[in-house]
Design a protein around this motif. Structure first.
Motif, PDB file in Angstrom:
ATOM      1  N   PRO A 190       0.743  -3.605  -9.968  1.00  0.00           N
ATOM      2  CA  PRO A 190       1.820  -3.063  -9.121  1.00  0.00           C
ATOM      3  C   PRO A 190       1.341  -1.945  -8.193  1.00  0.00           C
ATOM      4  N   ASP A 191       0.403  -2.287  -7.325  1.00  0.00           N
ATOM      5  CA  ASP A 191      -0.115  -1.286  -6.395  1.00  0.00           C
ATOM      6  C   ASP A 191      -0.420  -1.976  -5.066  1.00  0.00           C
ATOM      7  N   PRO A 192       0.463  -1.814  -4.070  1.00  0.00           N
ATOM      8  CA  PRO A 192       0.243  -2.504  -2.788  1.00  0.00           C
ATOM      9  C   PRO A 192      -1.004  -2.005  -2.053  1.00  0.00           C
ATOM     10  N   ASP A 193      -1.502  -0.833  -2.434  1.00  0.00           N
ATOM     11  CA  ASP A 193      -2.668  -0.282  -1.730  1.00  0.00           C
ATOM     12  C   ASP A 193      -3.995  -0.655  -2.394  1.00  0.00           C
ATOM     13  N   LEU A 194      -3.926  -1.440  -3.448  1.00  0.00           N
ATOM     14  CA  LEU A 194      -5.156  -1.821  -4.160  1.00  0.00           C
ATOM     15  C   LEU A 194      -5.968  -2.764  -3.279  1.00  0.00           C
ATOM     16  N   LYS A 195      -7.174  -2.375  -2.961  1.00  0.00           N
ATOM     17  CA  LYS A 195      -7.967  -3.189  -2.031  1.00  0.00           C
ATOM     18  C   LYS A 195      -9.446  -2.923  -2.280  1.00  0.00           C
TER      19      LYS A 195
END
Ligand code: FAQ
Length: 327
Positions: free
Chosen positions: A258-263
């Protein structure tokens, strides 16, 4: 924000150390274990008592969220595995209390510090376990984070702590796998089961990431503890390692972190991740998490209800001492 609020400990340079301190630091730098009867700076002793007792308390309080599901495990097999896991956590607490006692503090003192709310235990155990999938998420993520932190502690400078960690890590590794296996079964089960697994991951992800402690710039103890090899890695280093390894495991499960910034960051060779809610972390550490009061109440209750066991054990020990002195 916290980096400005917190003053990290200052460490002495070699020119400021007394001959005893210098000799002590040289032994640490040469990777020679410090044993309980060796000379040690008072602050080293105090730091170890603080960290080891918090660690032991975490193991004991950590039994509660999972203990909550022993009677509700879906099958007999799952129940016996969970029971064994929770018992292992009790064992870990006991090894670490014993190792802490070699530093000249009694277990009673340490327990009183926990029960009075003076001593800390890991923030993670102040979150509720709402569904069976939480047993999977705790094993996978919480034991996974615990291993990441404890494997290096097997090489820490204090002999009794380092040795206690060897067995603890072997058991934690089994715990992590049993949790991951629960997640695997649920993620490949019915749509409802998969949704439960995803929901558990959603709720446990950020608290697990916070378990490694405040960011390095706000970690008051890290500099000194790393100089003394009480800690071998910084909080942020271990957190990054945990995230890098766990992302692949989530992908294999077909679950979304649950982390949209995980990249993935090719240049750094690590995953970038979103902002951690440090306000939440510090609130939980201050005692205002969802289950802090419930956890302490359970430990106090257990202590009071166990009084007769301690009395009986003491009476038996006294009797044996008396009969030995007559023979
Ligand atoms: N929760 O300067 P730092 C497990 C406190 S075992 C609450 O970075 P340090 C097994 C810290 O105490 C989990 N408080 O501190 C299991 C300090 O406050 P103080 C426990 C935290 O010590 C699995 C302040 O913040 N593991 O899970 C937390 O250098 C499943 C400043 O922080 C260990 O204890 C936190 N998360 O680094 C059981 C491992 N983080 O004391 C059941 C050993 C920080 O000045 C089911 N401990 N604080 O009042 C360590 O490696 C270190 O103590 C750290 C913190 C890394 C936890």
């Amino acid at each position: 924000m916290y980096a400005q609020m917190v003053k990290t400990q200052e460490v002495k340079s070699t020119t400021e150390m007394t001959p005893e301190e210098l000799d002590f630091q040289r032994r640490i730098d040469a990777d020679i274990k410090i044993e309980p009867k060796d000379w040690m700076p008072e602050e080293y002793r105090k730091t170890l008592i603080r960290q080891m007792s918090q660690h032991a308390h975490s193991e004991i309080v950590g039994m509660l969220p999972e203990g909550n599901w022993i009677t509700r495990a879906p099958t007999l097999k799952r129940k016996s595995i969970l029971l064994a896991k929770v018992q292992d956590e009790a064992g870990h607490g006991l090894y670490i209390y014993c190792a802490a006692e070699t530093l000249g503090v009694s277990r009673e003192e340490l327990l009183q510090q926990l029960l009075s709310g003076k001593a800390k235990y890991s923030s993670i155990f102040n979150y509720p376990t709402l569904t069976w999938a939480d047993m999977g998420a705790i094993g996978w993520l919480v034991d996974g984070a615990a291993i990441m932190n404890q494997v290096p502690l097997q090489r820490c400078s204090f002999g009794p702590y380092a040795r206690a960690m060897v067995r603890v890590c072997k058991e934690e590794s089994f715990h992590q796998r049993q949790g991951y296996e629960i997640m695997m079964v649920m993620a490949r089960g019915t749509p409802e089961q998969k949704a439960m697994a995803q929901d558990a991951l959603d709720r446990w992800w950020w608290p697990a990431v916070m378990m490694f402690g405040p960011p390095d710039a706000a970690s008051i103890h890290s500099t000194q503890s790393m100089q003394w090899r009480i800690k071998l890695n910084s909080n942020d280093e271990l957190r990054q390692k945990f995230i890098d390894e766990t992302v692949k495991q989530a992908e294999y499960l077909g679950l979304a972190i649950p982390d949209p910034d995980l990249k993935w960051n090719e240049e750094r060779g690590h995953y970038d991740f979103g902002a951690i809610d440090w306000d939440e972390f510090f609130e939980v550490v201050k005692g205002n998490g969802p289950c802090n009061r419930e956890r302490l109440r359970a430990r106090r209750d257990a202590f009071e209800k166990g009084a007769w066991v301690r009395d009986a054990a003491n009476a038996y020990a006294r009797k044996r001492r008396e009969s030995a002195s007559f023979s």
